[in-house]
Each structure stands twice: as C-alpha cells, then as structure tokens.
Design a protein around this motif. Structure first.
Motif, PDB file in Angstrom:
ATOM      1  N   ILE A   1       0.846  -1.201   0.000  1.00  0.00           N
ATOM      2  CA  ILE A   1       0.000   0.000   0.000  1.00  0.00           C
ATOM      3  C   ILE A   1       0.877   1.244   0.000  1.00  0.00           C
ATOM      4  N   TYR A   2       1.950   1.208   0.774  1.00  0.00           N
ATOM      5  CA  TYR A   2       2.887   2.336   0.763  1.00  0.00           C
ATOM      6  C   TYR A   2       3.551   2.465  -0.608  1.00  0.00           C
ATOM      7  N   GLY A   3       3.783   1.336  -1.266  1.00  0.00           N
ATOM      8  CA  GLY A   3       4.337   1.376  -2.621  1.00  0.00           C
ATOM      9  C   GLY A   3       3.393   2.060  -3.594  1.00  0.00           C
ATOM     10  N   MET A   4       2.102   1.770  -3.479  1.00  0.00           N
ATOM     11  CA  MET A   4       1.115   2.418  -4.337  1.00  0.00           C
ATOM     12  C   MET A   4       1.053   3.919  -4.048  1.00  0.00           C
ATOM     13  N   LEU A   5       1.149   4.277  -2.768  1.00  0.00           N
ATOM     14  CA  LEU A   5       1.157   5.693  -2.397  1.00  0.00           C
ATOM     15  C   LEU A   5       2.390   6.397  -2.960  1.00  0.00           C
ATOM     16  N   GLY A   6       3.560   5.729  -2.839  1.00  0.00           N
ATOM     17  CA  GLY A   6       4.787   6.300  -3.383  1.00  0.00           C
ATOM     18  C   GLY A   6       4.736   6.459  -4.898  1.00  0.00           C
ATOM     19  N   LEU A   7       4.131   5.485  -5.573  1.00  0.00           N
ATOM     20  CA  LEU A   7       3.993   5.561  -7.031  1.00  0.00           C
ATOM     21  C   LEU A   7       3.125   6.751  -7.430  1.00  0.00           C
TER      22      LEU A   7
ATOM     23  N   THR B   1      13.455   7.108  -8.962  1.00  0.00           N
ATOM     24  CA  THR B   1      14.815   7.376  -8.513  1.00  0.00           C
ATOM     25  C   THR B   1      15.020   6.966  -7.062  1.00  0.00           C
ATOM     26  N   VAL B   2      16.275   7.092  -6.619  1.00  0.00           N
ATOM     27  CA  VAL B   2      16.623   6.798  -5.228  1.00  0.00           C
ATOM     28  C   VAL B   2      15.797   7.649  -4.274  1.00  0.00           C
ATOM     29  N   LEU B   3      15.583   8.915  -4.623  1.00  0.00           N
ATOM     30  CA  LEU B   3      14.829   9.823  -3.755  1.00  0.00           C
ATOM     31  C   LEU B   3      13.397   9.342  -3.554  1.00  0.00           C
ATOM     32  N   SER B   4      12.736   8.919  -4.624  1.00  0.00           N
ATOM     33  CA  SER B   4      11.363   8.403  -4.506  1.00  0.00           C
ATOM     34  C   SER B   4      11.321   7.159  -3.625  1.00  0.00           C
ATOM     35  N   ALA B   5      12.304   6.279  -3.807  1.00  0.00           N
ATOM     36  CA  ALA B   5      12.357   5.064  -2.994  1.00  0.00           C
ATOM     37  C   ALA B   5      12.558   5.396  -1.523  1.00  0.00           C
TER      38      ALA B   5
ATOM     39  N   VAL C   1       7.671   1.617  -7.108  1.00  0.00           N
ATOM     40  CA  VAL C   1       8.246   2.939  -7.372  1.00  0.00           C
ATOM     41  C   VAL C   1       9.335   2.881  -8.433  1.00  0.00           C
ATOM     42  N   GLY C   2       9.584   1.695  -8.984  1.00  0.00           N
ATOM     43  CA  GLY C   2      10.414   1.619 -10.186  1.00  0.00           C
ATOM     44  C   GLY C   2      11.849   1.196 -10.002  1.00  0.00           C
ATOM     45  N   ALA C   3      12.157   0.406  -8.987  1.00  0.00           N
ATOM     46  CA  ALA C   3      13.516  -0.116  -8.859  1.00  0.00           C
ATOM     47  C   ALA C   3      13.830  -1.008 -10.063  1.00  0.00           C
ATOM     48  N   SER C   4      14.957  -0.782 -10.691  1.00  0.00           N
ATOM     49  CA  SER C   4      15.329  -1.545 -11.879  1.00  0.00           C
ATOM     50  C   SER C   4      15.855  -2.915 -11.487  1.00  0.00           C
ATOM     51  N   THR C   5      15.757  -3.866 -12.412  1.00  0.00           N
ATOM     52  CA  THR C   5      16.386  -5.170 -12.191  1.00  0.00           C
ATOM     53  C   THR C   5      17.668  -5.302 -13.009  1.00  0.00           C
ATOM     54  N   PHE C   6      17.919  -4.307 -13.855  1.00  0.00           N
ATOM     55  CA  PHE C   6      19.157  -4.327 -14.635  1.00  0.00           C
ATOM     56  C   PHE C   6      19.640  -2.901 -14.809  1.00  0.00           C
TER      57      PHE C   6
END
Length: 232
Positions: free
Chosen positions: A62-68, A104-108, A183-188
């Motif tokens: 839920i926090y992830g959805m809020l951050g997005l 980005t790192v800031l959003s995370a 929030v978009g952490a990359s896997t590569f």
C-alpha cells in the motif's frame, strides 16, 4: 559461463536506506516528542495517535502504491531532479527533457520513510513515556524550561530505546521489495547509481529477480546475494 555481481545493488541499498534514515528519524522523533510532551489530551490528538498505530500495520504494498502516485508521478519534476536541472531527466545539452521520470533513489527513500515512520514514532513514544515523571519535575524545580528538560534530560535518558526501535524499523525497510517494485527499482542497470536522482536497484529487488529465473546458476547467485543482504 555466467558472470553477475551485486555492486550496483549494494550501492543502491545503502544510498536508499541512508537517505530513508535521514528523512524518517528526525521526523519520527519530532512527532514522538510532540505527541508525548507537548500535545494536549483531546479528541484530535487521540485520533492522530490511534491512526499512527493503525498505519504501522498497513501492508507495505500500500505504501508502494502511495509512493507511485505521489513521489513517482505527481512529484516527478522534484524526485527526478528536473526541477533543479539535475538527474536522469536532463538531456545531454543540459536542458530538461520533455518527460520527468521520478523512478529514482529519492522516490524510494521517501516511500520507505513513510513505511517505517509509524514504527519509529511508536517506539520513540514508548521510550519517552518510560522516563520517570520525577526526572522531569526535578528539572522544572531547578527552573529549567520545557524544552531544556526534554532535550537535556528526557531524550538522553531514552535515546538508547529510541535507537533500538529505529534499528528495528530500518531493518524492515532495508529488506522490503514490494514498495520498491512499484516505485520503479530496476532489475538491470548499466551503471552504478551516483546520486539521489539516479536510477537504482537494491539487493532485495536483485534477489527477487534472480530467484524468478529458472536457471540453476541464478539460484546460486541469488543465494550468495541473500548472504550479502543478511551481512549488510
């Protein structure tokens, strides 16, 4: 042969969690001090305290959805660095690009800060509440102000418990995967993150991505990454 490493993930995890602590700890401690030492016992403050306890039990997704919704999309010019002429959303000639990407790192860090804030506040409140009333009254008897008593006596006496609660909260944050996926952490990544406006990945995200692959080699390096995460 398969070659893989976790350098970018370790750097991303450290950058994210350090920034999370810098945001969440002072805000959480300030909120706890206000609620325990300065707020009046009225309906509004009781409502706030109750909801802080409720928020500590909200699933991390839920926090992830809020951050997005807030940090990645609504505040994209800020979290991408475009508003400051910085970050990945800046074109090669130095001008802001048409689309600001807030993944980005800031959003995370902001998302994880929201996630661990209730835990920090609750633990700090309990630590401050545990300090005997006599310690406060002795300070007042000597003519100390409210803030002098809080900063000079209550906080030093309760700081060990406050820090213990913060460590527990941060331990939860550093192992989270679901909010960071949203929030978009990359896997590569092709290069290491260099600042708060950089694209990023973290160890939990990297482990999640590797364990989803069918090849045995990926399971082996995922196991090694888990050990690295535990040590970290």
């Amino acid at each position: 042969a398969l070659f893989a490493g976790v350098r970018s993930a370790v750097i991303g995890s450290l950058m994210t969690i350090v920034l999370t602590i810098l945001i969440a700890f002072p805000v959480g401690l300030g909120a706890a001090i206000y609620l325990e030492e300065y707020s009046r016992d009225n309906a509004v403050n009781r409502f706030i305290k109750t909801n802080i306890y409720n928020l500590s039990g909200v699933p991390s997704i839920i926090y992830g959805m809020l951050g997005l919704g807030i940090f990645v999309r609504f505040l994209a010019p800020v979290t991408s660095g475009a508003a400051f002429g910085l970050g990945a959303s800046v074109a090669s000639d130095g001008s802001p690009s048409a689309i600001a990407d807030g993944r980005t790192v800031l959003s995370a860090a902001l998302t994880l800060a929201l996630l661990i804030l209730p835990t920090i506040i609750i633990n700090a409140q309990e630590a401050i509440r545990a300090i005997p009333r006599g310690l406060r009254e002795s300070g007042y008897a000597l003519g100390a102000t409210k803030w002098q008593v809080v900063s000079g006596h209550v906080l030093p006496a309760s700081m060990d418990r406050i820090l213990t609660g913060t460590v527990l909260a941060v331990s939860r944050g550093i192992g989270e995967t679901a909010p960071l996926v949203l929030v978009g952490a990359s896997t590569f990544l092709t290069k290491d993150p260099t600042g708060v406006f950089s694209k990023f990945t973290t160890l939990p995200i990297q482990i999640y991505q590797w364990t989803a692959r069918p090849q045995a080699e990926f399971r082996n390096i995922a196991a090694a990454a888990i050990v690295v995460l535990m040590v970290l």
